[in-house]
Scaffold this active site. Structure first.
Site, PDB file in Angstrom:
ATOM      1  N   ASN A 275     -30.074  92.382  45.668  1.00 56.48           N
ATOM      2  CA  ASN A 275     -30.121  91.180  44.819  1.00 56.48           C
ATOM      3  C   ASN A 275     -30.324  91.490  43.342  1.00 56.48           C
ATOM      4  O   ASN A 275     -29.871  90.728  42.483  1.00 56.48           O
ATOM      5  CB  ASN A 275     -31.140  90.158  45.348  1.00 56.48           C
ATOM      6  CG  ASN A 275     -32.522  90.720  45.475  1.00 56.48           C
ATOM      7  OD1 ASN A 275     -32.732  91.935  45.343  1.00 56.48           O
ATOM      8  ND2 ASN A 275     -33.484  89.870  45.749  1.00 56.48           N
TER       9      ASN A 275
ATOM     10  N   CYS B  55     -36.611  87.221  45.538  1.00 51.49           N
ATOM     11  CA  CYS B  55     -37.872  87.147  46.270  1.00 51.49           C
ATOM     12  C   CYS B  55     -38.872  86.216  45.591  1.00 51.49           C
ATOM     13  O   CYS B  55     -39.777  85.720  46.241  1.00 51.49           O
ATOM     14  CB  CYS B  55     -38.460  88.544  46.400  1.00 51.49           C
ATOM     15  SG  CYS B  55     -38.564  89.379  44.819  1.00 51.49           S
TER      16      CYS B  55
ATOM     17  N   GLU C 250     -45.638  97.379  41.527  1.00 54.31           N
ATOM     18  CA  GLU C 250     -44.674  98.071  40.662  1.00 54.31           C
ATOM     19  C   GLU C 250     -44.820  97.512  39.256  1.00 54.31           C
ATOM     20  O   GLU C 250     -45.056  96.326  39.073  1.00 54.31           O
ATOM     21  CB  GLU C 250     -43.247  97.860  41.183  1.00 54.31           C
ATOM     22  CG  GLU C 250     -43.035  98.535  42.535  1.00 54.31           C
ATOM     23  CD  GLU C 250     -41.593  98.500  43.028  1.00 54.31           C
ATOM     24  OE1 GLU C 250     -40.866  97.550  42.711  1.00 54.31           O
ATOM     25  OE2 GLU C 250     -41.210  99.443  43.750  1.00 54.31           O
TER      26      GLU C 250
ATOM     27  N   GLY D 105     -37.269  95.044  50.180  1.00 56.07           N
ATOM     28  CA  GLY D 105     -36.324  94.390  51.078  1.00 56.07           C
ATOM     29  C   GLY D 105     -37.044  93.362  51.917  1.00 56.07           C
ATOM     30  O   GLY D 105     -38.090  92.821  51.508  1.00 56.07           O
ATOM     31  N   SER D 106     -36.525  93.114  53.090  1.00 51.12           N
ATOM     32  CA  SER D 106     -37.076  92.046  53.921  1.00 51.12           C
ATOM     33  C   SER D 106     -38.389  92.482  54.583  1.00 51.12           C
ATOM     34  O   SER D 106     -38.613  93.664  54.850  1.00 51.12           O
ATOM     35  CB  SER D 106     -36.056  91.672  54.990  1.00 51.12           C
ATOM     36  OG  SER D 106     -35.746  92.802  55.764  1.00 51.12           O
TER      37      SER D 106
ATOM     38  N   GLU E 191     -42.254  96.052  48.689  1.00 48.55           N
ATOM     39  CA  GLU E 191     -42.020  94.794  47.966  1.00 48.55           C
ATOM     40  C   GLU E 191     -41.146  93.964  48.884  1.00 48.55           C
ATOM     41  O   GLU E 191     -39.966  94.268  49.060  1.00 48.55           O
ATOM     42  CB  GLU E 191     -41.298  95.066  46.639  1.00 48.55           C
ATOM     43  CG  GLU E 191     -42.071  95.917  45.654  1.00 48.55           C
ATOM     44  CD  GLU E 191     -43.265  95.193  45.053  1.00 48.55           C
ATOM     45  OE1 GLU E 191     -43.369  93.967  45.198  1.00 48.55           O
ATOM     46  OE2 GLU E 191     -44.100  95.877  44.445  1.00 48.55           O
TER      47      GLU E 191
ATOM     48  N   PRO F 174     -29.685 103.028  47.977  1.00 48.25           N
ATOM     49  CA  PRO F 174     -29.528 101.630  47.564  1.00 48.25           C
ATOM     50  C   PRO F 174     -28.888 100.811  48.680  1.00 48.25           C
ATOM     51  O   PRO F 174     -28.378 101.371  49.663  1.00 48.25           O
ATOM     52  CB  PRO F 174     -28.599 101.727  46.356  1.00 48.25           C
ATOM     53  CG  PRO F 174     -27.775 102.946  46.619  1.00 48.25           C
ATOM     54  CD  PRO F 174     -28.635 103.893  47.430  1.00 48.25           C
ATOM     55  N   ALA F 175     -28.859  99.493  48.506  1.00 48.61           N
ATOM     56  CA  ALA F 175     -28.227  98.616  49.493  1.00 48.61           C
ATOM     57  C   ALA F 175     -26.747  98.945  49.609  1.00 48.61           C
ATOM     58  O   ALA F 175     -26.088  99.227  48.598  1.00 48.61           O
ATOM     59  CB  ALA F 175     -28.393  97.165  49.074  1.00 48.61           C
TER      60      ALA F 175
END
Ligand code: NAP
Length: 485
Positions: free
Chosen positions: A151, A285, A463, A228-229, A250, A175-176
């Site tokens: 995102n 988020c 962070e 992430g989730s 996070e 990374p994603a």
């Protein structure tokens, strides 16, 4: 000719041993933007070993020198801001202006931690005996494996890499797989900034759990830093437990956005629209997930908010004036659709939006209309779950005590927002809300200088700020015994 994208391991560019690639897709058109090597466990191991080989040199470099590399990376990111933003818009779908702001913000983490690299302070501690002296050293943890979401394809990467490097820790980044191009472009920048081989490695691939398995099991990896989730975070924590590997998470959020009766109406409407819709189409988020409006304010807030939401322009992020792009993929679109359908079936009213957009230029993308739901109840899944899309459920409340109880009745605890002019009320609410971030009379403005992170199931660790550096350091106590003089 189309650019060839490669993995970045030990200062070199290369493909996957398997020879496999995967497509990166534009969520607006569903065109294939690029084919990228599908890195697997062999590449993950090679990257970890390269990072481990870089530990002695990088960790011993003075903070001042490490900071200079980060400052160069910051400068290069600013110089290439538009090119990076184009990649972000192409692979993520967010509007170009939003992507430009993201890239500048992401670069800011290199800037902040370039300076923080010089501030790894230990302590000289007064000893309880005249015959001992006590020191506490702060030392880098070692190799960090970072796993990031799609995102914020630039910010999520720099918010992990910058503090790790500043602290003296080499990094392996995964990374994603939806947005690997921005991460690889950032690797190019770090390479050009002169980073020694192995200090940063980027492995992209579609087999996330197999890559994570390598990170979790490899004895050289000292920390898993994941964004992430919550679901994947919990699975990683369980996998990391047998090795007692450090983790920082996070994770997801379910932010309450509170509009009190004495709020500045215009600011509250704009803040709600911004943090609900104008950040990655609600796929952030810290997005407002539930709007709580004081009953006596509802008659003024709701019509003004509906008007603002009706005015939002949805479309291809490269078109001027577009404020909201598509969702990242079909699964996200389906989740949003089903949460709205479920709420409506249980009695919610659609104030605006409420359906997928698929006409004209939007026909191929995963677009959902900015939506406001009224007559919503707390127990509906749309209020209980992280929506991750452009849907704003509006609820009303009477008293602050009731509001606090309802706002905190969630397993999440990332961000929250309050709008009121009463300063005593601001303090009471801000102290009572069980969230890592409280925005007051504004919904943006969290920045590099402060720690960011969640309570409860929204995460572990912070962070940004000075705390962001501490996350990559370990304290070592030195006890010196002296003979009596
Ligand atoms: P996700 O599915 O958890 O994926 C995040 C990252 O983990 C991706 O790199 C993904 O790889 C990888 N991954 C997926 N399954 C994995 C597994 N079994 N083991 C190890 N890694 C795995 O989350 P997402 O859908 O990308 O991102 C949305 C979520 O991130 C939301 O819940 C959002 O709230 C949260 N988020 C939190 C913050 C924060 O600061 N708290 C910031 C941004 C996002 P693939 O891409 O290859 O699947």
């Amino acid at each position: 000719m189309a650019k060839t994208w490669q993995l970045y391991i030990n200062g070199r560019w290369g493909g996957a041993q398997s020879g496999q690639t995967f497509p990166v897709v534009n969520p607006v058109t569903q065109d294939v933007l690029a084919q990228v090597p599908d890195g697997g466990p062999a590449e993950a191991r090679a990257a970890v070993e390269a990072a481990a080989g870089a530990v002695p040199g990088w960790s011993r470099l003075p903070g001042l020198e490490r900071g200079r590399f980060l400052a160069r990376a910051h400068q290069l990111m600013l110089e290439r801001g538009d090119a990076l933003a184009r990649l972000v818009t192409q692979e993520n779908g967010k509007p170009f202006e939003e992507a430009r702001k993201e890239v500048a913000f992401a670069a800011g983490y290199f800037h902040w931690f370039a300076e923080e690299a010089r501030r790894v302070y230990g302590a000289i501690v007064p000893a309880p005996s005249p015959h001992t002296r006590l020191w506490v050293l702060k030392q880098p943890l070692g190799v960090v494996a970072a796993i990031t979401p799609w995102n914020f394809p630039a910010t999520m990467v720099t918010r992990k890499i910058a503090p790790a490097l500043a602290a003296g820790c080499p990094v392996v980044l995964k990374p994603a797989s939806a947005t690997p191009l921005t991460a690889l472009a950032l690797a190019e920048i770090l390479h050009e900034a002169g980073l020694p081989a192995g200090v940063v490695n980027v492995v992209v691939g579609t087999h996330a759990s197999a890559l994570a398995e390598v990170f979790v099991r490899h004895p050289q990896v000292r920390k898993i830093a994941f964004t992430g989730s919550t679901e994947v975070g919990k699975a990683l924590m369980a996998q990391a437990a047998p090795q007692l590997k450090r983790v920082a998470f996070e994770l997801g959020g379910n932010a309450p956005f509170v509009v009190c009766e004495d709020a500045d109406l215009r600011a509250a409407v704009e803040g709600a629209a911004t943090i609900k819709f104008l950040r990655v189409a609600g796929q952030s988020c810290i997005c407002a997930n539930r709007l709580y409006v004081q009953e006596s304010m509802a008659a003024r807030f709701i019509p003004a908010f509906l008007d603002r939401v009706r005015a939002i322009t949805v479309g291809d992020g490269f078109q001027p004036g577009v404020e909201v792009g598509p969702l990242i993929n079909n699964a996200t679109l389906h989740k949003v659709e089903s949460l709205v359908q479920d709420a409506v079936a249980k009695g919610a009213q659609v104030g605006v939006g409420g359906q997928r957009l698929r006409t004209g230029a939007l026909r191929n993308g995963w677009f959902y209309a900015p939506t406001v739901l009224l007559d919503v109840r707390d127990e509906m899944p749309v209020c209980q779950e992280e929506i991750f899309g452009p849907v704003a459920p509006v609820l009303t409340f009477r008293t602050d005590a009731e509001l606090i109880a309802r706002a905190n009745a969630t397993t999440f605890g990332l961000a929250s927002y309050i709008y009121t002019q009463d300063y005593a009320r601001i303090l009471r609410l801000a102290e009572a809300l069980a969230y890592g971030l409280v925005g007051v009379n504004g919904a943006t403005g969290y920045t590099h200088e402060i720690p960011f992170g969640g309570c409860k199931e929204s995460g572990l660790g912070r962070e940004g700020g000075h705390e962001g550096l501490e996350e990559y350091l370990e304290s070592k106590s030195i006890v010196l015994h002296m003979p009596p003089s």
